[in-house]
Design a protein around this motif. Structure first.
Motif, short mmCIF file in Angstrom:
data_model
loop_
_atom_site.label_atom_id
_atom_site.label_comp_id
_atom_site.label_asym_id
_atom_site.label_seq_id
_atom_site.Cartn_x
_atom_site.Cartn_y
_atom_site.Cartn_z
N ASP A 28 48.05 89.56 -78.53
CA ASP A 28 49.42 89.63 -78.99
C ASP A 28 50.40 89.28 -77.86
N ASP A 29 50.06 89.75 -76.64
CA ASP A 29 50.89 89.43 -75.48
C ASP A 29 50.91 87.92 -75.25
N LEU A 30 49.71 87.29 -75.31
CA LEU A 30 49.64 85.85 -75.06
C LEU A 30 50.40 85.07 -76.13
N ALA A 31 50.28 85.52 -77.37
CA ALA A 31 50.99 84.85 -78.46
C ALA A 31 52.50 84.91 -78.22
N HIS A 32 52.97 86.04 -77.78
CA HIS A 32 54.40 86.20 -77.52
C HIS A 32 54.86 85.30 -76.38
N ILE A 33 54.02 85.25 -75.30
CA ILE A 33 54.37 84.42 -74.14
C ILE A 33 54.40 82.94 -74.50
N LEU A 34 53.42 82.51 -75.29
CA LEU A 34 53.31 81.09 -75.67
C LEU A 34 54.27 80.73 -76.79
N THR A 35 54.87 81.72 -77.40
CA THR A 35 55.77 81.54 -78.55
C THR A 35 55.07 80.84 -79.71
N ILE A 36 53.84 81.28 -79.97
CA ILE A 36 53.10 80.80 -81.14
C ILE A 36 52.62 82.02 -81.90
N SER A 37 52.12 81.80 -83.11
CA SER A 37 51.71 82.94 -83.94
C SER A 37 50.45 83.61 -83.38
N LEU A 38 50.28 84.87 -83.74
CA LEU A 38 49.07 85.60 -83.33
C LEU A 38 47.83 84.97 -83.96
N LYS A 39 47.99 84.51 -85.21
CA LYS A 39 46.86 83.86 -85.89
C LYS A 39 46.42 82.61 -85.13
N HIS A 40 47.38 81.80 -84.74
CA HIS A 40 47.06 80.57 -83.99
C HIS A 40 46.39 80.92 -82.66
N THR A 41 46.92 81.92 -81.98
CA THR A 41 46.34 82.35 -80.70
C THR A 41 44.90 82.84 -80.89
N ASN A 42 44.68 83.63 -81.95
CA ASN A 42 43.35 84.15 -82.24
C ASN A 42 42.35 83.03 -82.52
#
Length: 376
Positions: A28-42
């Motif tokens: 969730d932290d990485l998703a927020h930093i990258l400004t992309i969705s949590l689903k995409h990050t996962n």
């Protein structure tokens, strides 16, 4: 900061998990930093989505690696994934094919060439079964194949894989026969040739001469070893280009070669139609009992061709003390190989089969290469 390089990881997801652990971050932290969705990050972390150039540039801002390093690691992973997928597809295809063809045995015999992928396998299977490249190969063709096989066979054929192997053997023989050029089929010419077949058995290069003359009357000959579990000695079948006789050399004996030749030629003469019908195939195991009418007819004609009645009549008064000299005497007078004489006497239980050893002679090395479906 980390000393880890892309060589330390197999996938981008593995690297990201390492970095997140090192930094003490969550997805969730990485998703927020990258400004992309949590689903995409996962999905990226699970290697379900490739890393785009845009994402690689963002990761460069967050971690120690350059954008091109993330792209290189992802590209390497995607390539390896495709290779593994290709291997899986090949394994699945081979499992399917093995139900219908003894692929490993065909490779060992050289009937098929080694292949590295499913495309290579399919290309050879299409060629083997004469199926156009743009048409899907339906393996049910191996079960029906539009042919009607009549067997003189042993109980071994209770195993269904034996018939599958026999059909593959037939196809290999048919394929090679199409490479041979012979005269148009002449039934009367074949009948005349068979009436003097016994004289070829004692000629120098008699096998080669007979096979050449067989072609002159429009009958093709193919020499092809049998596949495991088929127990075949020979076959006769019609094709679009004329009748074909195939022998396996299962028993490398003069008497066996000529009797099987006479038997299969009798099938051609008696049972194959004058007009070619490619669905008629006779296959024979000489060690089995004969039950069908057509097999009995072919056997009776073969016995006549090889002078069985004359042999039995001549040696009737010598039963119990048949000498090599008497065999040689008859052989010379009737122009027939002594091994055939003894073979007929042994089959009719007039002498022991061990007597054949005195006249043992190999035939495999006497067959010209052009008739061999397998190159030696």
């Amino acid at each position: 900061m980390t000393n880890k390089t892309i060589d330390d990881f197999q996938t981008p997801g593995q690297a990201l998990k390492y970095f997140l652990s090192s930094y003490g971050w969550t997805q969730d932290d990485l998703a927020h930093i990258l400004t992309i969705s949590l689903k995409h990050t996962n999905e990226i972390i699970k290697d379900k989505k490739p890393i785009s150039i845009d994402i690689a540039r963002l990761l460069e801002k967050v971690f120690d690696w350059k954008a091109h390093e993330w792209i290189m690691l992802d590209t390497s992973y995607q390539l390896s994934k495709k290779i593994e997928e290709a291997k899986e597809q090949l394994v699945e295809r081979q499992v399917e094919v093995y139900k219908y063809l003894p692929i490993n045995e065909l490779l060992k015999k050289g009937w098929l060439k080694p292949y590295e992928n499913i495309e290579g396998l399919n290309k050879q299977l299409h060629s083997f079964w004469n199926v156009p490249k743009n048409k899907q190969l339906d393996f049910s063709i191996l079960e029906s194949n539009n042919i009607n096989i009549e067997y003189r066979k042993s109980d071994a054929y209770k195993d269904p894989t034996n018939e599958i192997n026999a059909r593959a053997w037939y196809q290999m023989a048919l394929n090679h026969s199409q490479k041979l050029n012979v005269a148009p089929y002449d039934k009367n010419g074949l009948e005349e040739l068979l009436s003097k077949l016994h004289t070829y058995t004692i000629m120098k290069s008699g096998i080669s001469k007979f096979l050449n003359d067989l072609g002159k009357v429009g009958v093709k000959f193919v020499f092809l070893s049998h596949l495991s579990k088929t127990y075949l000695d020979g076959a006769a079948f019609a094709s679009e280009t004329g009748p074909v006789i195939t022998l396996t050399g299962r028993y490398d004996r003069v008497d066996n070669f000529w009797f099987n030749m006479a038997h299969e030629a009798s099938h051609v003469l008696l049972h194959l139609p004058k007009k070619n019908h490619k669905n008629m195939v006779f296959m024979d195991d000489s060690t089995s009992s004969i039950t069908s009418k057509k097999e009995k007819e072919a056997n009776e004609m073969a016995e006549k061709i090889l002078l069985q009645d004359e042999i039995l009549e001549f040696f009737d008064e010598y039963i119990g003390y048949i000498t090599e000299e008497k065999v040689t005497e008859f052989s010379l007078s009737k122009k027939i190989h002594p091994s055939i004489v003894v073979g007929i006497l042994a089959f009719n239980e007039k002498v022991s089969y061990s007597t054949l050893h005195r006249f043992k002679e190999s035939v495999r090395d006497k067959i010209p290469n052009k008739y061999r479906a397998e190159k030696v």
